[in-house]
Motif scaffolding. Structure first.
Motif, mmCIF file in Angstrom:
data_model
loop_
_atom_site.group_PDB
_atom_site.id
_atom_site.type_symbol
_atom_site.label_atom_id
_atom_site.label_comp_id
_atom_site.label_asym_id
_atom_site.label_seq_id
_atom_site.Cartn_x
_atom_site.Cartn_y
_atom_site.Cartn_z
ATOM 1 N N LEU B 24 0.836 -1.251 -0.047
ATOM 2 C CA LEU B 24 0.117 -0.155 -0.156
ATOM 3 C C LEU B 24 1.020 1.185 -0.001
ATOM 4 N N ALA B 27 2.498 1.762 -3.418
ATOM 5 C CA ALA B 27 1.320 2.337 -4.268
ATOM 6 C C ALA B 27 1.236 3.718 -3.982
ATOM 7 N N LEU B 28 1.135 4.269 -2.841
ATOM 8 C CA LEU B 28 0.994 5.499 -2.499
ATOM 9 C C LEU B 28 2.158 6.350 -2.792
ATOM 10 N N GLY B 190 1.110 2.649 -9.505
ATOM 11 C CA GLY B 190 0.421 3.071 -8.305
ATOM 12 C C GLY B 190 -1.016 2.300 -8.512
ATOM 13 N N VAL B 191 -1.559 2.336 -9.522
ATOM 14 C CA VAL B 191 -3.111 1.717 -9.785
ATOM 15 C C VAL B 191 -2.790 0.273 -9.467
ATOM 16 N N LEU B 194 -2.215 -0.606 -6.194
ATOM 17 C CA LEU B 194 -3.562 -0.627 -5.289
ATOM 18 C C LEU B 194 -4.201 -1.979 -5.521
ATOM 19 N N VAL B 197 -2.732 -4.692 -3.890
ATOM 20 C CA VAL B 197 -3.233 -4.584 -2.314
ATOM 21 C C VAL B 197 -4.487 -5.264 -2.193
#
Lengths: 304, 490
Positions: B24, B27-28, B190-191, B194, B197
């Motif tokens: 996470l 990704a953030l 990033g997407v 996510l 995740v």
């Protein structure tokens, strides 16, 4: 030959002056002085470019920082640039300096007298002259041989016999200079002349192509070699014989010390008429660059 | 027991959480990078735009100077010079702004320095000297202007400007493109991160369900079944972790319960066997004693001369011993074995019980009132025995007057409460518990007949049906015996 005699005297005089006119107190070079560049300007023709390169490269060889500013323009503008602080020095023709900058109309008795007068004039403005060159050149009017034959021309005064206007190819300042239309009218009473402004060096081409009848040239021009132009005799002494002397600011001399003047004088001393003509021809006729021509000369003379 | 750290659920859950958090966070971070990259790109583009504007302004100033100069030189009018003078004052700041705003690209900075040098030359070697010359000697200035030295210088500067602008645009565009590429890549990462995740979170949930929740639920079910009496229930205990510990603990507990149960059943069975054997075997000698007592009376009754009463004593004692043995057998059998549960009408059951007691009722002159009674699941014979014993008791313990007995029922939550009340002697409430234990008597046999087994039998039967029995009593006024039976089949 009158001009070569004058040149010989001038050379001697220049050495004499260089030797005894060094009354400027010289300070040892400080760090700021050493790092400040010597800004050398040149006027807008070949001989000037070569002179600029000669002085500039010789100074660089001695460890000075030099900024060369070529092609600034005629004496009128470059002297203003010097006076305004945009330059530290530039090579000037003593006669032009006197007649066009100092505004003296009467001819000095000798090159030495001219030099002295010019230096005195400059020193009033915070500048001075370094040693004169041995070479001298003077302005002259040249015509093609056929034109001379047709109008039976020998002297400048003969131009007055020509009916109609005589077109003279010359630098723009010719119109306003004493050594130009002003003097020609005053000394010779010629009023049938018309100046056609051309960049210096372009007048030969214009003369060849018949665009102008006569051209104002310089006696050291490389283009003169082997062309057989007829130089009209200046019987009334309008065009002064001109030795070159670097005009330099006294502040710059103070900053950089004796070494600066010595290095410049070392170059000036070697500039004979022959050497100057050869170098002019190498640039204008052979198409070599002023910087390479100057480099070759300095190496030959062991100044670099 | 071998137990490595790797096998601990705690360790695994912590590791999974850390992995999820890291994913996470990554990704953030990527998304933040993307956003920052885009912002940087737009800032760079904006800066470049500003640099271009500053450059154009500077170029304009130079043109203003040159035009002003020429106008002044040609006309000698100061008003032509005013804009040029203004531009001469403002150009250094414009040059500084340009240098500051230009991109860090070394080529651009070099070009800007060259332009700066050329402008400086133009101003100090051309513009200012020309103004001075024009003031001092206008015709000379006019002749100088003709050669066009200034125009050439300006032309060179403007050519440099054109190069500078083009390169600045290219640099800005390239940067923008690079930043955009980078940021779209970062957004994709990033997407994707996510998404990963979410997948990992789902995986963790599934894992927890499979590895922890299900085994725990299994143990919970097993515990429920154990509580219901299925002592043979076991759970798989092949795991090395905490769940394994729980399962092993459960199995150990079930083992221990089962063995106690087996032991209990064995000893009960032995006791029952002993009771039935004993009562059966005791009856034979008792019958013999009774028979010999009969024979003795018949053959030698006349000779005994008053000894008949002794024989009567033998006979009574024998009879009493028989009753005792019978009751003992009854108690030992009551509440044993499998219940055969069916829907039983308690009204019928009570009727049967009263029929069995009809003789006693009539003899005692008792009055028995029966209220409305429900139908409940249970075993007919045993329930009849309960009512029979309770009504028998109610009639027995009287102070001489005619007994009055009431039988009733009322709903009690999900059960029914039945009661049998009397107007008898009652008892000290302190004994209310004790009377349901076998062979407990509050009175001497000479006062009230019985072996003291009846209520114990009732208690056993009611408890076997899943109910409870108790008494509320008022000494001298009477007692109410209550018991509950479930309204629905369990």
């Amino acid at each position: 030959m009158r001009s070569s005699a004058i040149a010989a005297v001038a050379t001697l005089a220049a050495f004499a002056f260089t030797a005894c006119s060094d009354d400027e107190p010289t300070k040892p070079e400080d760090a700021g002085g050493a790092s400040r560049p010597v800004r050398i300007g040149t006027k807008d023709f070949t001989e000037q470019f070569i002179l600029g390169e000669l002085y500039g490269q010789a100074l660089r060889a001695k460890g000075f920082r030099v900024e060369l500013k070529h092609d600034i323009g005629s004496s009128e503008i470059i002297h203003q640039a010097l006076a305004g602080g945009g330059l530290d020095m530039y090579p000037e023709y003593v006669g032009v300096l006197l007649s066009e900058i100092a505004g003296r109309r009467e001819r000095p008795r000798s090159p030495t007298a001219a030099y002295r007068a010019a230096r005195a004039f400059e020193e009033r403005g915070g500048f001075t002259l370094l040693a004169m060159t041995p070479f001298s050149d003077s302005n002259a009017l040249a015509v093609k041989p056929e034109f001379a034959r047709r109008h039976r021309l020998r002297t400048i005064a003969d131009l007055g016999r020509i009916s109609g206007t005589v077109q003279i190819g010359a630098p723009p300042e010719f119109r306003t200079r004493f050594e130009g239309l002003v003097g020609l009218a005053e000394r010779y009473g010629l009023d049938n002349l018309k100046a056609r402004p051309l960049a210096i060096g372009k007048q030969y081409r214009a003369l060849e192509q018949g665009e102008v009848d006569a051209a104002r040239i310089s006696t050291t021009d490389g283009q003169l070699a082997g062309r057989g132009y007829v130089l009209l005799k200046d019987s009334r002494g309008l065009f002064a014989s001109q030795h070159v002397a670097p005009v330099i600011s006294r502040r710059s001399l103070r900053t950089h010390g004796r070494r600066l003047a010595a290095a410049i004088d070392a170059v000036s001393r070697r500039l004979t008429t022959r050497a100057m003509r050869e170098m002019n021809a190498a640039v204008d006729e052979d198409g070599r660059s002023p910087s390479r021509v100057a480099d070759a000369f300095l190496r030959r003379e062991r100044l670099k | 027991m071998r137990r490595t750290l790797r096998t601990r659920i705690t360790t695994r859950v912590v590791a999974l959480s850390v992995t999820g958090s890291l994913l996470l966070a990554t990704a953030l971070v990527l998304l933040i990078v993307a956003v920052a990259g885009q912002r940087d790109a737009s800032r760079t583009a904006f800066r470049s735009q500003e640099a271009l504007t500053a450059g154009s302004q500077l170029e304009k100033s130079l043109i203003t100077i040159e035009n002003g100069l020429r106008g002044y030189v040609a006309s000698g009018r100061e008003r032509f010079l005013a804009p040029a003078t203004q531009a001469l004052a403002s150009y250094p700041a414009e040059l500084r702004a340009l240098t500051r705003l230009l991109s860090e690209d070394p080529g651009q900075q070099r070009l800007a320095r060259r332009i700066g040098g050329r402008i400086e030359d133009y101003v100090t070697l051309w513009a200012r000297p020309l103004i001075a010359l024009a003031r001092a000697r206008p015709p000379a200035a006019r002749s100088v202007v003709i050669t066009g030295g200034g125009r050439e210088r300006l032309g060179a500067i403007r050519a440099d400007f054109a190069r500078l602008f083009e390169r600045e645009r290219n640099v800005a565009r390239a940067r923008e493109e690079r930043a955009e590429q980078r940021s779209s890549l970062a957004i994709a990462f990033g997407v994707g991160g996510l998404g990963l995740v979410f997948v990992v979170a789902a995986g963790i949930a599934l894992y927890l369900r499979r590895a922890i929740v299900r085994p725990v639920v299994t143990v919970a079910h097993a515990t429920g079944r154990l509580a219901e009496g299925q002592l043979s229930v076991r759970v798989p205990a092949d795991r090395e972790d905490e769940i394994g510990d729980l399962a092993r603990g459960f199995n150990a507990m079930a083992d221990s319960l089962e063995s106690s149960q087996v032991e209990l059943e064995r000893s009960n069975r032995e006791l029952e066997q002993f009771a039935s054997v004993t009562s059966h075997d005791l009856q034979a000698p008792l019958s013999t004693i009774s028979m010999y007592a009969e024979l003795l009376e018949r053959r030698h009754g006349a000779d005994l001369d008053g000894g008949t009463s002794l024989i009567d004593g033998i006979r009574d004692a024998t009879q009493q011993a028989r009753t005792l043995i019978r009751d003992l057998l009854e108690y030992s059998r009551a509440g044993r074995g499998q219940l055969r549960v069916e829907a039983v009408s308690i009204e019928t059951v009570v009727e049967t019980a009263l029929e069995a007691l009809a003789g006693d009722i009539e003899e005692a002159g008792a009055q028995v009132r029966v209220g409305p009674l429900p139908v409940v699941p249970g075993e007919r014979t045993n329930l009849s025995r309960v009512f029979q014993n309770l009504v028998g008791n109610a009639m027995k313990f009287t102070d001489g007057g005619p007994p009055e007995v009431t039988i009733g029922a009322e709903p009690d939550g999900r059960a029914w409460r039945f009661w049998v009340s009397d107007n008898g002697i009652g008892m000290d409430p302190r004994h209310a518990e004790r009377i349901f234990e076998p062979f407990q008597r509050l009175h001497g046999e000479e006062d009230y007949a019985g072996t003291g087994i009846g209520l114990a039998v009732c208690a056993r039967i009611v408890e076997q049906h899943g109910g409870r029995i108790w008494v509320t009593t008022d000494p001298g006024k009477g007692s109410v015996f209550s018991f509950t039976l479930s309204a629905q089949e369990a």
